[in-house]
Structure formats: structure tokens, C-alpha cells
Scaffold this motif. Structure first.
Motif, mmCIF file in Angstrom:
data_model
loop_
_atom_site.group_PDB
_atom_site.id
_atom_site.type_symbol
_atom_site.label_atom_id
_atom_site.label_comp_id
_atom_site.label_asym_id
_atom_site.label_seq_id
_atom_site.Cartn_x
_atom_site.Cartn_y
_atom_site.Cartn_z
ATOM 1 N N LYS A 114 9.823 27.054 34.282
ATOM 2 C CA LYS A 114 8.575 26.831 33.558
ATOM 3 C C LYS A 114 8.804 26.400 32.115
ATOM 4 O O LYS A 114 7.838 26.048 31.426
ATOM 5 N N LEU A 115 10.043 26.406 31.656
ATOM 6 C CA LEU A 115 10.344 26.116 30.257
ATOM 7 C C LEU A 115 10.747 24.670 30.074
ATOM 8 O O LEU A 115 11.467 24.102 30.898
ATOM 9 N N LEU A 116 10.288 24.088 28.975
ATOM 10 C CA LEU A 116 10.745 22.777 28.547
ATOM 11 C C LEU A 116 11.710 22.986 27.383
ATOM 12 O O LEU A 116 11.312 23.458 26.314
ATOM 13 N N GLN A 117 12.970 22.651 27.609
ATOM 14 C CA GLN A 117 13.990 22.838 26.588
ATOM 15 C C GLN A 117 14.458 21.483 26.070
ATOM 16 O O GLN A 117 14.676 20.551 26.864
ATOM 17 N N ILE A 118 14.617 21.404 24.761
ATOM 18 C CA ILE A 118 15.130 20.212 24.101
ATOM 19 C C ILE A 118 16.526 20.547 23.576
ATOM 20 O O ILE A 118 16.687 21.435 22.743
ATOM 21 N N TRP A 119 17.534 19.817 24.095
ATOM 22 C CA TRP A 119 18.920 20.048 23.716
ATOM 23 C C TRP A 119 19.446 18.849 22.949
ATOM 24 O O TRP A 119 19.045 17.705 23.213
ATOM 25 N N ARG A 120 20.332 19.114 22.027
ATOM 26 C CA ARG A 120 21.023 18.030 21.333
ATOM 27 C C ARG A 120 22.145 17.509 22.228
ATOM 28 O O ARG A 120 22.936 18.272 22.767
ATOM 29 N N SER A 121 22.218 16.197 22.391
ATOM 30 C CA SER A 121 23.199 15.592 23.278
ATOM 31 C C SER A 121 24.590 15.647 22.666
ATOM 32 O O SER A 121 24.778 15.280 21.508
ATOM 33 N N PRO A 122 25.601 16.108 23.420
ATOM 34 C CA PRO A 122 26.973 16.083 22.900
ATOM 35 C C PRO A 122 27.462 14.653 22.727
ATOM 36 O O PRO A 122 26.917 13.703 23.292
ATOM 37 N N GLY A 123 28.504 14.496 21.941
ATOM 38 C CA GLY A 123 29.080 13.181 21.710
ATOM 39 C C GLY A 123 30.482 13.080 22.269
ATOM 40 O O GLY A 123 30.893 13.842 23.140
ATOM 41 N N PHE A 124 31.257 12.112 21.763
ATOM 42 C CA PHE A 124 32.616 11.904 22.243
ATOM 43 C C PHE A 124 33.588 12.965 21.720
ATOM 44 O O PHE A 124 34.584 13.255 22.345
ATOM 45 N N ARG A 125 33.291 13.510 20.569
ATOM 46 C CA ARG A 125 34.253 14.408 19.946
ATOM 47 C C ARG A 125 34.229 15.786 20.616
ATOM 48 O O ARG A 125 33.260 16.176 21.262
ATOM 49 N N LYS A 126 35.299 16.547 20.401
ATOM 50 C CA LYS A 126 35.397 17.892 20.945
ATOM 51 C C LYS A 126 34.649 18.870 20.047
ATOM 52 O O LYS A 126 34.784 18.845 18.828
ATOM 53 N N GLU A 127 33.858 19.738 20.660
ATOM 54 C CA GLU A 127 33.085 20.730 19.926
ATOM 55 C C GLU A 127 33.178 22.068 20.636
ATOM 56 O O GLU A 127 33.284 22.134 21.870
ATOM 57 N N PHE A 128 33.109 23.135 19.861
ATOM 58 C CA PHE A 128 33.143 24.473 20.456
ATOM 59 C C PHE A 128 31.832 24.767 21.182
ATOM 60 O O PHE A 128 31.829 25.344 22.262
ATOM 61 N N PHE A 129 30.707 24.371 20.571
ATOM 62 C CA PHE A 129 29.398 24.484 21.212
ATOM 63 C C PHE A 129 28.808 23.076 21.320
ATOM 64 O O PHE A 129 28.051 22.647 20.454
ATOM 65 N N GLU A 132 23.517 22.120 21.963
ATOM 66 C CA GLU A 132 22.764 22.900 20.978
ATOM 67 C C GLU A 132 21.287 22.876 21.335
ATOM 68 O O GLU A 132 20.680 21.801 21.432
ATOM 69 N N LEU A 133 20.703 24.046 21.554
ATOM 70 C CA LEU A 133 19.300 24.151 21.906
ATOM 71 C C LEU A 133 18.448 23.965 20.655
ATOM 72 O O LEU A 133 18.553 24.723 19.700
ATOM 73 N N VAL A 134 17.589 22.935 20.688
ATOM 74 C CA VAL A 134 16.765 22.601 19.531
ATOM 75 C C VAL A 134 15.409 23.288 19.597
ATOM 76 O O VAL A 134 14.981 23.956 18.648
ATOM 77 N N ARG A 135 14.695 23.125 20.683
ATOM 78 C CA ARG A 135 13.365 23.725 20.837
ATOM 79 C C ARG A 135 13.169 24.198 22.265
ATOM 80 O O ARG A 135 13.773 23.664 23.202
ATOM 81 N N THR A 136 12.327 25.187 22.423
ATOM 82 C CA THR A 136 11.930 25.668 23.741
ATOM 83 C C THR A 136 10.413 25.807 23.768
ATOM 84 O O THR A 136 9.829 26.477 22.908
ATOM 85 N N PHE A 137 9.787 25.149 24.741
ATOM 86 C CA PHE A 137 8.342 25.215 24.920
ATOM 87 C C PHE A 137 8.051 26.025 26.180
ATOM 88 O O PHE A 137 8.544 25.695 27.264
ATOM 89 N N ALA A 138 7.259 27.075 26.032
ATOM 90 C CA ALA A 138 6.946 27.973 27.151
ATOM 91 C C ALA A 138 5.468 27.923 27.494
ATOM 92 O O ALA A 138 4.859 28.953 27.797
ATOM 93 N N ASP A 139 4.857 26.741 27.457
ATOM 94 C CA ASP A 139 3.421 26.618 27.683
ATOM 95 C C ASP A 139 3.059 26.374 29.138
ATOM 96 O O ASP A 139 1.907 26.557 29.516
ATOM 97 N N CYS A 140 4.008 25.908 29.954
ATOM 98 C CA CYS A 140 3.698 25.593 31.340
ATOM 99 C C CYS A 140 3.596 26.873 32.170
ATOM 100 O O CYS A 140 4.288 27.864 31.908
#
Length: 897
Positions: A114-129, A132-140
Motif C-alpha cells: 500500500k506504500l508508495l516509496q521514492i528511492w534515490r537511484s544508485p550510480g556507477f560508483r560503489k556506495e555503502f548505502f 536511499e529512501l527519499v519519501r514514503t506516501f501511505a495514503d493508498c
């Protein structure tokens, strides 16, 4: 042993959504793998990446570099499509039915339950995380089933099963705490799309499509807003590591490292600045009105798939009855309304230019690409409806024939992975296939009581072999001359012998007391070997009519039998998981390999024992010798395929055919939480479930028999290998499994494997010899190094005049490596005459040695024959086309004169 996964054929589509990248690459899920089809080159390749279960949703970034795949267990893989490797993994807590990249590629919208989650897209470089969760909408109020981004990547449309489409703004702004609701539908939402105004290139309309075959049009009217109303504030404080909390030096280091996705992140990080500026066009500050309701009028059918093309303002929809429609919006004018199958269409999508439509039917394994303007097919592929039972390689290794429980035989081109022809004359399951040696003919045996011969030049059934009374055939073979063919039966336990030329029944061999599941002629002698469930292997003299000349008894049922390519050894597998090796000339048992522990693994849902203790029912049902006879492949009722060294009787390697948890037998340890009083939770039928996505659960296969002592499975499909075949070239092999036909080939990447190394044998020595105009010495050094690049470089460096002298000086131990290099050069090198001259001079100089060492050189010679045959066919087609073209031009010139 250096075999790597190459391709998966036999099942072009198994469920989920298909997408098109770059207007030419069609990406579709196949079980727990992803298949990529080049629509221009007509080639399909399956990525070596495996998900944990069947894939339900995939999405691709706008630049075509990254691919997201989410399986039924809500586990997501972030894949570099160019490099074909997994970059990141993430798991979600709820099922995912909708996922989409933003137009700028910086964000990903995911409907997690039921949740709409907006995530930041990873890139080419290596990252530990990386995620990254940007926003979560729980209206549905129900599961999200459809998503769409606005062109500026600031708004998201989300449709769900609560009959509502919601408009979300990426940032929480003052006066816009709640999303706008598009109401009025009476069934779950299938699609929601933004429509642009062609003059202003701004959002002017929204289309919402529901499962009850209705489409609503919503018009937008902009209202001018003050600058103060546009100032927004974040709902949550910035998390550690965001750009607001970094120092200037850290930002500089970050910008220098992140060279590929800097623009994407800047677009997202500067979103607040864009909203703070005065803007006359904001979707949440305007007025939305329902302008029109249209209905597709498909009685007794549900809308199951849809897509929208913004540039052409076209909507394509697919229904549960196999009908699809193409409509011009906003006037709702029907352009096409056609039926492509009788089953549910599970995916429908446009390409980038909007001239091609892609449709997929999961239940039929059907994938179509249709050009709607010219009404022609760009791609039309369909896999087997049920499991593949048998395989056969053509003598030149260019084609692979498959027979399945759906009564069909398909011919696949090995190089492209495409199905070229389908034979459907059989009326029951196809159980055995065999290519005739030396001519373009394929034999097939079936449970319908017939053995058919197919011409591969005219693609027709030119001869049918039958018996006086109806019998069910399960094995098939022919002698080396192609004069007679033999077929073993399931019900009468007999072997029937026919004449290939006349089609007349010559003999009926009786003696077995069980189904004859294994038949093979000796490669060197006119002796037929047969294996049966009566615990015996028998040798028959077919041409002299002496009947059974030798009987090899066993303690358990014999499942299959194969000859070694030199005819000096016979291998058979029994029900207790052992492989017995016999000397067919002296009739002695040479040795036995106990493979019960090697093939053990994987626990069924209904098993009462653990995988380590349950070895009953684990056996090899298919065996295949390598081209040189040094090793043997064995597969059967397990998730493993074992490779054994014949001389030392040791396990060389074990291939796991799949890691798909959607199949039964993939796990060694079951989860006790899924066990209930009524049995395993996965096997309990839920009548209220809505199986809209992917392929419905069904028991594949319809053969009316099982192995002795085995129980029929009534739940999920079970992992098993039904047939194994090695190509005559020895460079690849194929396995008919529950997942499809898996193809493994020798990796072409460089592996340091010198044959005669010395201090002076170096790549620098090769270059020095070439500089001194000594091609003979350079070629010998490169052959001793066994580096493919250097060998080809030295071959091309030899002058045509010097080829006879250099070819005669090649030692015998290097002939195989040199022939393999010639075969590879013919596939890619433009110097056709030069390479053929090399082959001719090599045969002249070493013809006697090649004839004596035919067994060891056979795989390399067949690879060379395959390459020459392919080029010959291409040149013949080109010459034929040019001949007709010249005739036409000459006739046209005569008329004009």
C-alpha cells in the motif's frame, strides 16, 4: 571444464512486464532470469544473473544502463545491463506490483504493497548505502498496481486496487498535504498516465484505466499562484550525509568521484530551488475535471495490460480473452482491434517511436512485436507450453531440436536463440529426437504411436513409421549409415526396426520385460544397445537377425544407456543413482560411479526427510559423453548436473541448473513457519487469490507415467533435468530442465594454459619474431603460449606464398589448437580465401596424421566444418539473390532499349 552459462531458450517469456530499451532491445522476464532480444539483429541472450524467485516486475533507466528486477519474494536486483552484472541488492517488506524510473533517472518510484516509496537511484560508483529512501506516501488503501512520472520528475500518479488514482507531489508543500484523488472507477486500476499538451509541452490531461475495461479522461486547468504559496518545506529533517550537512570539501570530493550520475543528483537536490522560484504551472495548484468516460466494450473479459505513448497520444490495451486494441486519444478512435490468442495478455508496451507494439502471453510463453502501421510481425516467438522432454543437436551444431509434452517439435538456431520452425503433426507428447548423419533429416518419436521423419530443407513430414497395433514410443536411434531406425516402446516392451528408405517394418525385437527407455547404436559396429526398467542392458545384432547377443544384468532398473564416441565403452544409469561402465566387446563391468551423494540436494515440500538424508528417488535419467570421451555429463531428478572424469571416476564439477525458489526442490532446508496442519503453506489453494501477474500455478507436463518408485507431484513444478546433449563440436552442451533449455558453452575469455612453456617463450618473443619476418617461429611460440590473440595475429601475418612451408612445419600436438583458431577466425575474419587456403595446406601436409588422430581432433574439425557450412550457406543465398537481381536488371535494360 570451463563451461559457462550462455543462453536460455525454449521459453521466451514466462510472465511479468516486458519493456523496450533504446527502441531496439526487448527485455522480458523468463522465470527468474531476464532475456534481452535485439530486434534488429534477431538475437536473444539471457543474462547470467538469477533472482531468488520468478520475476514479477522489471524497470529500466532512461539511459538504458541500469535494470531493476523484482521477484515474487520482493527481492530486488540493480543490474548493469551493459556489463551483465549485479551492482546492488535490496529487499522490500511487501510485494511489489509497480516500479518505474523517473524521466531524469535520478529517482525510482516503487509501489511496496500500500506504500508508495521514492528511492534515490544508485550510480556507477560503489556506495555503502546505494539505495536511499527519499519519501514514503501511505495514503493508498490497497496494493499499488500502476505508476507514472510527470515529465519534470516532480509528480507521481499512483493507481491501486482501492479503485482510486492519486496524484503525489515529490516534496511536501504547504497547502498540499494530501494527494489529489481521481475517483469514479469500479474496479482496480491497471494504468494511469500523464498526457502533454503538444503546443506548451506541459501536462494537460490524465488518463486512468481500470480492469473493468473503462478509461477516464481528466482535464487540467492551471491557476496562477503567488510566490509565497510555492515555498515548501521538507516534512522530515535532512538525514546524515545529505548535501545540506556536507562540508564544501566533501562535496568537491563527491563531485569528482561521481562522474556518471552527478547530473541526476543535482536535478534532485535542486528540486527545492525550482519549487521556490515563481512558477505558473504546478499540478497541485490547478483544477482537475473529469471530461470523458469511455469503455472498451469487451464483454466477459477483463483489461489486463495497457500502455500509453505520449508523443502519438495512443493507448494500447490487452484483455483476458487474448484480444488487444489500439486507440487514438482523446477522441477514443479504435485503430486496431485484433485477437492474438485465446489466453490472457499479460503485458502490452510501446517502443520509443511508437510504431511497434509488444505483447506477451505468460500462459502460452508467447512474445510478439507487431508493427501496427504496416500490420506485420517484427518478432513472433513462442516457447513450449509444457516441459521439454528431449533434445538433439544437428551434426553441424548450428541447430537444436526440442520436443515437449505439448506435442510440438521446435528448431532453434543456436547462435541467435530464435525458433526457426515448429512441427505440430504429432498428437501426443514427443519423447525422443534424433538427427540422421550426413543429411538434413530429423526423426521424432511420440506417445501417439508414430515415428516421423522431417525434412529440414522443405520443412515437412515426408515419412511416417507405424506399427500394426498402436504403441507408445519413448526412445529412438538410427545406425551410422542411416539405413535403419529403431524405436523402443513404453507399453509392449518391444523394439521396432524400420527401413529408412522404404518405411517398411523390418523386425520386432522382443526380450525386455519393462519399458525400453534407452537406445543407441555403436559408433563403430552394427550393434544396438538397449536399456529397460527390467534391470538389464541388452546388445542386439540388428543386421544379422541374431536377436540379443549379450545381456548385462543390474540390481536396479536401468534408465538410460549411451556409447562412448569410440565405441569401446558403454555407460548406463540405474535407479539407485549409480553409473555403470561396461566393455561391450568383452562383456565385462569396468567400474561403477556412485552418484547418490553427488546428485542429492533439494527438498520437496512434501518430503518427510531432510535433503541430506533423503537420497531415495535421486537418480540420473540422462547421460552424455563428451566429444572426446574423456568425461561424461549426468543429470536427472535433482537440481544438479554432474560432470565425471571417465578414466578416474571422480566428480569434476557440479552445475546447479537454477536457484529459483518458485520451483520445488531448490531449498535444502525448509522454513518451518510455512508448515501448517493442512500441509505446506505454498501448496494450499487460495480460491480468493487474484492471480493476475505472471503465470498461474499449474502442474506442467502430461505424460502418463513416472519413474519407478516415484510419486507424481501435484504442487509446484519440480526442478529436474530430463535430457542432456553435448554438441558434436564439444564446445557447448544443452540441458532440458524445468526452467527451459539451458545452454552452457566454453568461455572465450583468456585462460593461461600453456602447452610447452620456457624462459624464451614470451609475448615479446612473438613480436620480435614478427618484426624479423619469421612468421613460422612466431606461430610456434604463440602456439606454445596458447594465447588466442597471439595465435590469430601470427596466422594473419603469414604471407600466402609461405603458407605451405609454415603448415608443414607445425607439430602434431599443436594441430587441434590451430584448427580451433581457424574455426574462430572464419566466424569473424573477412579473409575467407586466406583461411581456406590455410586449411587446405594443413590437410595436405598432415592428412595422414589427422586421419590417425581423428578421435582427439574430432571436436575441432566439427567446429571448422560448422563455420565453413555457415559461410557456404550465406554465400549461396547472396549469390542466388544477386543472380535474380542481375536477370531483372538485364531484362529491364532490354525493354528500355
Amino acid at each position: 571444464m570451463n563451461f559457462r552459462f550462455q543462453n536460455l531458450i525454449g521459453a521466451p517469456y514466462r510472465g511479468g512486464n516486458a519493456i523496450i530499451s533504446g527502441d531496439t532491445l526487448l527485455i522480458s522476464p523468463v522465470g527468474n532470469r531476464v532475456s534481452v532480444t535485439d530486434l534488429i539483429k534477431s538475437e536473444t541472450r539471457t543474462l547470467p544473473v538469477e533472482c531468488s524467485a520468478n520475476i514479477s516486475r522489471i524497470a529500466i533507466s532512461p539511459d538504458g544502463n541500469f535494470l531493476l528486477s523484482v521477484d515474487e519474494n520482493s527481492r530486488c536486483l540493480f543490474i548493469n545491463l551493459r556489463r551483465r552484472v549485479v551492482l546492488h541488492r535490496i529487499s522490500f517488506k511487501k510485494p511489489v506490483f509497480a516500479i518505474k524510473f523517473s524521466p531524469d533517472g535520478a529517482l525510482i518510484a516503487i509501489g511496496v504493497g500500500k506504500l508508495l516509496q521514492i528511492w534515490r537511484s544508485p550510480g556507477f560508483r560503489k556506495e555503502f548505502f546505494p539505495f536511499e529512501l527519499v519519501r514514503t506516501f501511505a495514503d493508498c488503501d490497497a496494493t499499488i498496481t500502476a505508476l507514472d512520472w510527470s515529465p519534470d520528475s516532480k509528480y507521481v500518479l499512483a493507481g491501486s486496487k482501492d479503485l482510486t488514482v492519486r496524484l503525489f507531489c515529490l516534496k511536501k508543500l504547504s497547502g498540499f498535504n494530501k494527494p489529489f484523488l481521481f475517483l469514479g472507477h469500479r474496479d482496480s486500476i491497471v494504468g494511469a498516465f500523464f498526457c502533454l499538451d503538444k503546443k506548451s509541452n506541459k501536462v494537460s490531461r490524465v488518463y486512468t484505466i481500470s480492469r473493468d475495461c473503462s478509461i477516464f479522461s481528466w482535464n487540467y486547468t492551471a491557476i496562477e499562484s503567488n510566490t509565497n504559496d510555492l515555498q515548501g518545506e521538507m516534512a522530515d529533517p535532512p538525514s546524515p550525509g545529505t548535501p545540506e550537512q556536507r562540508s564544501s570539501e566533501e562535496n568537491k570530493i563527491l563531485e569528482s568521484n561521481n562522474y556518471d550520475d552527478t547530473k541526476k543528483r543535482k536535478n534532485f537536490d535542486g528540486l527545492n530551488d525550482d519549487l521556490d522560484e515563481k512558477c505558473e504551472f504546478l499540478l497541485h495548484k490547478g483544477r482537475w475535471e473529469l471530461s470523458k468516460k469511455d469503455y472498451f466494450m469487451q464483454a466477459q473479459a477483463k483489461l489486463t495490460a495497457c500502455d500509453y505513448h505520449r508523443a502519438l497520444d495512443l493507448v494500447v490495451v490487452g484483455f483476458s480473452n487474448g484480444v488487444f486494441g489500439l486507440y487514438q486519444m482523446p477522441d477514443f478512435v479504435c485503430i486496431h482491434l485484433l485477437s492474438i490468442s485465446r489466453e490472457k495478455i499479460t503485458t502490452a508496451v510501446f517502443n520509443e517511436h511508437g510504431n511497434w507494439l509488444t505483447f506477451g502471453c505468460a500462459k502460452l510463453g508467447q512474445l510478439l512485436v507487431w508493427e501496427w502501421r504496416s500490420e506485420s510481425y517484427i518478432l513472433k516467438q513462442q516457447g513450449h507450453y509444457f516441459d521439454v522432454n528431449c533434445l538433439a543437436y544437428s551434426p553441424d551444431s548450428q541447430f537444436l531440436a526440442t520436443g515437449a509434452d505439448d506435442n510440438k517439435i521446435k528448431m532453434w538456431t543456436v547462435s541467435s536463440g530464435f525458433c526457426s520452425v515448429t512441427f505440430s503433426e504429432h498428437t501426443n507428447a514427443v519423447t525422443a529426437l534424433h538427427f540422421m548423419v550426413g543429411n538434413r533429416c530429423l526423426l521424432s518419436a511420440s506417445l501417439d504411436g508414430t515415428v516421423r521423419a522431417w525434412s529440414l530443407s522443405s520443412y515437412r513430414n515426408f515419412r511416417t513409421f507405424t506399427t500394426p497395433s498402436l504403441r507408445q514410443f519413448v526412445s529412438l536411434t538410427s545406425d551410422q549409415s542411416g539405413e535403419v531406425l529403431c524405436a523402443g516402446t513404453l507399453d509392449s516392451f518391444e523394439i521396432f526396426v524400420w527401413s529408412m528408405k522404404t518405411g517398411r517394418l523390418l523386425d520386432v525385437l522382443s526380450g525386455h520385460e519393462g519399458p525400453v527407455h534407452g537406445l543407441m547404436f555403436s559408433p563403430t559396429h552394427p550393434i544396438l544397445a538397449s536399456s529397460s526398467w527390467d534391470k538389464t542392458v541388452r546388445l542386439w545384432d540388428v543386421f544379422e537377425g541374431k536377436g540379443a547377443v549379450e545381456t548385462f544384468p543390474h540390481t536396479h532398473d536401468v534408465l538410460t544407456v549411451v556409447y562412448r564416441p569410440d565405441g569401446k565403452q558403454l555407460a548406463c544409469s540405474t535407479l539407485d543413482g549409480q553409473i555403470h561402465f561396461w566393455d561391450p566387446i568383452d562383456g565385462l563391468l569396468m567400474y561403477t560411479i556412485d552418484g547418490r551423494r553427488d546428485i542429492a540436494g533439494g527438498r520437496l515440500m512434501t518430503d518427510r526427510r531432510s535433503a541430506s538424508n533423503s537420497s531415495s528417488g535421486k537418480c540420473f535419467t540422462s547421460l552424455c559423453y563428451s566429444a572426446d570421451g574423456n568425461y561424461i555429463l549426468a543429470g536427472g531428478s535433482s537440481k544438479y548436473i554432474c560432470m565425471y572424469d571417465v578414466a578416474d571416476q571422480v566428480l569434476l564439477r557440479r552445475f546447479q541448473i537454477t536457484h529459483n525458489l518458485s520451483l520445488d526442490g531448490a531449498l535444502d532446508f525448509l522454513n518451518s513457519k510455512k508448515m501448517t496442519e493442512a500441509g505446506p503453506l505454498d501448496l494450499i489453494d487460495d480460491d480468493n487469490s487474484d492471480a493476475e501477474e505472471g503465470i498461474d500455478q499449474q502442474t506442467r507436463g502430461k505424460l502418463g507415467y513416472n519413474l519407478p518408485g516415484s510419486m507424481p507431484n501435484r504442487g509446484r513444478p519440480v526442478i529436474r533435468t530430463k535430457c542432456l546433449r553435448i554438441a558434436p563440436t564439444g564446445r557447448c552442451w544443452a540441458a532440458a530442465t524445468t526452467e527451459g533449455v539451458l545452454m552452457y558453452s566454453i568461455d572465450d575469455s583468456f585462460i593461461f594454459d600453456p602447452t610447452d612453456l620456457d624462459m624464451d617463450v614470451t609475448p615479446e618473443a612473438v613480436d620480435a619474431a614478427l618484426d624479423e619476418d619469421q612468421p613460422q617461429r612466431a606461430l610456434l611460440i604463440s602456439l606454445r603460449l596458447n594465447e588466442d590473440t597471439l595465435i590469430k595475429k601470427c596466422i594473419v601475418a603469414v604471407k600466402p606464398v609461405d603458407i605451405p612451408a609454415v603448415a608443414s612445419s607445425i607439430p602434431l600436438r599443436y594441430l587441434q589448437r590451430l584448427i580451433e583458431a581457424f574455426a574462430d577466425l572464419l566466424e569473424n575474419c573477412p579473409h575467407l580465401e586466406f583461411i581456406l587456403q590455410w586449411c587446405q595446406e594443413l590437410c595436405k601436409a598432415h592428412g595422414h596424421s589427422i586421419q590417425q588422430s581423428s578421435t582427439s581432433l574430432l571436436p575441432a574439425l566439427r567446429s571448422l566444418q560448422k563455420a565453413i557450412t555457415r559461410i557456404h550457406e550465406e554465400l549461396a543465398d547472396a549469390c542466388s539473390t544477386n543472380e535474380y537481381l542481375l536477370r531483372y536488371l538485364c531484362s529491364t535494360g532490354t525493354k528500355n532499349g
